[in-house]
Design a protein around this motif. Sequence first.
Motif, PDB file in Angstrom:
ATOM      1  N   ARG A 141       0.821  -1.226   0.000  1.00  0.00           N
ATOM      2  CA  ARG A 141       0.000   0.000   0.000  1.00  0.00           C
ATOM      3  C   ARG A 141       0.853   1.272   0.000  1.00  0.00           C
ATOM      4  NH1 ARG A 141      -5.064  -2.158   3.828  1.00  0.00           N
ATOM      5  NH2 ARG A 141      -5.183  -4.174   2.760  1.00  0.00           N
ATOM      6  N   GLY A 142       1.815   1.272  -0.914  1.00  0.00           N
ATOM      7  CA  GLY A 142       2.670   2.441  -1.101  1.00  0.00           C
ATOM      8  C   GLY A 142       3.915   2.467  -0.248  1.00  0.00           C
TER       9      GLY A 142
ATOM     10  N   ASP B  38       3.988  -5.551  -5.877  1.00  0.00           N
ATOM     11  CA  ASP B  38       2.932  -4.983  -5.040  1.00  0.00           C
ATOM     12  C   ASP B  38       2.284  -6.096  -4.214  1.00  0.00           C
ATOM     13  OD1 ASP B  38       0.983  -3.521  -3.845  1.00  0.00           O
ATOM     14  OD2 ASP B  38      -0.054  -2.955  -5.689  1.00  0.00           O
TER      15      ASP B  38
ATOM     16  N   ARG C  64       7.670   3.124  -6.412  1.00  0.00           N
ATOM     17  CA  ARG C  64       6.449   3.639  -5.771  1.00  0.00           C
ATOM     18  C   ARG C  64       5.581   4.391  -6.773  1.00  0.00           C
ATOM     19  NH1 ARG C  64       3.301   7.134  -3.207  1.00  0.00           N
ATOM     20  NH2 ARG C  64       2.636   6.665  -1.065  1.00  0.00           N
TER      21      ARG C  64
ATOM     22  N   SER D  85       1.869   3.127  -7.963  1.00  0.00           N
ATOM     23  CA  SER D  85       0.715   4.013  -7.774  1.00  0.00           C
ATOM     24  C   SER D  85      -0.039   4.200  -9.082  1.00  0.00           C
ATOM     25  CB  SER D  85       1.170   5.375  -7.232  1.00  0.00           C
ATOM     26  OG  SER D  85       1.738   5.250  -5.953  1.00  0.00           O
TER      27      SER D  85
ATOM     28  N   PRO E 177       1.804  11.002  -5.336  1.00  0.00           N
ATOM     29  CA  PRO E 177       2.126   9.681  -5.870  1.00  0.00           C
ATOM     30  C   PRO E 177       3.092   9.677  -7.055  1.00  0.00           C
ATOM     31  CG  PRO E 177       0.009  10.364  -6.713  1.00  0.00           C
ATOM     32  CD  PRO E 177       0.479  11.476  -5.801  1.00  0.00           C
TER      33      PRO E 177
END
Length: 327
Positions: free
Chosen positions: A43-44, A89, A145, A149, A256
């Motif tokens: 989640r990032g 991810d 990242r 995103s 993001p």
Amino acid sequence: MFDTNSLAFRDSGLPRAAPLRADPARLRALYDGPTARVLPFWRGKPLIAGDADSLAAGWLPTDAAGLEAAVEAPLFLGMDAATPRFALDLSAWEPDAVPEGALEAFFDPSEQVHPAFPPQHRFAELRGAMTGLTPRDAELAATARALLSWHARHRFCSNCGAATTITQGGWQRDCAACDGKHFPRTDPVVIMLVTHGNSLLLGRSPQWPDGMYSLLAGFVEPGETLEAAVRREVAEETAVEVGAVRYLASQPWPFPSSLMLACHGIARSTEITVDPVEIEDALWITREELLEVFTGAHPTIRAPRKGAIAGYIMGQWLADRLGDMPG
């Protein structure tokens, strides 16, 4: 003009090996090879290893336990010498508990430990780790990242609405229904050092922590030059008129997926009228007051975050390293 080595996410000279992206068989062989390493994200948040004094990106062998939770194909980041670098991810993984509201906070201090990963490895906010990573790890983590995103927000074709799939090692999504091709986006953002004589213009957003002020910033609009974007954003947010503008430096900002374009603008007016839709407050601060901010002695304004271009540019102005510019 000046040394930008203190900036996080600066260019580390990473060979991105773009020609390999079009060869899925070769990428698969690289991923399955013994030298490949993958950086998981949740989640990032990248996987971070080590303690506060020796932070590193949490690179894992691609056959490590726990990676099977990935919901999409790995992203190819480049060749780090003889080491192929990938990202995955793992957002589908469910940790035991996450503090309420942590993921929606301006800065999420919570950390998540995956039971299958080595000791001292945890998912942590990249903003908090960025200055502790090597330039190469920071560039790779920022690239991953931003890419992840983009993928999370573009799983469906903007032309026809059908589901898309990852291609080109993660640098493209294809739609089988209409043959649409979609590519990662980077949003240009101007961040403005606006000065008037010995004073600097600062502002704050309502969601920021108490005491946090920074340079004004805003997205560049279609058909707009950087100089025009600086003047428009400052006028919209504070009603301050800006004259001469020059470019200073840039920084990828994967929160993001922005590219921060730092500019210096000379104010032609000083009266502030804040647009409450845009920002919560704005003020002029003198060089002497900014020195108090940087040393932690200011009574109401906290020191800027290390590694971010806003604090860096303010520090350059404070040290009088920007030179003169006609107003």
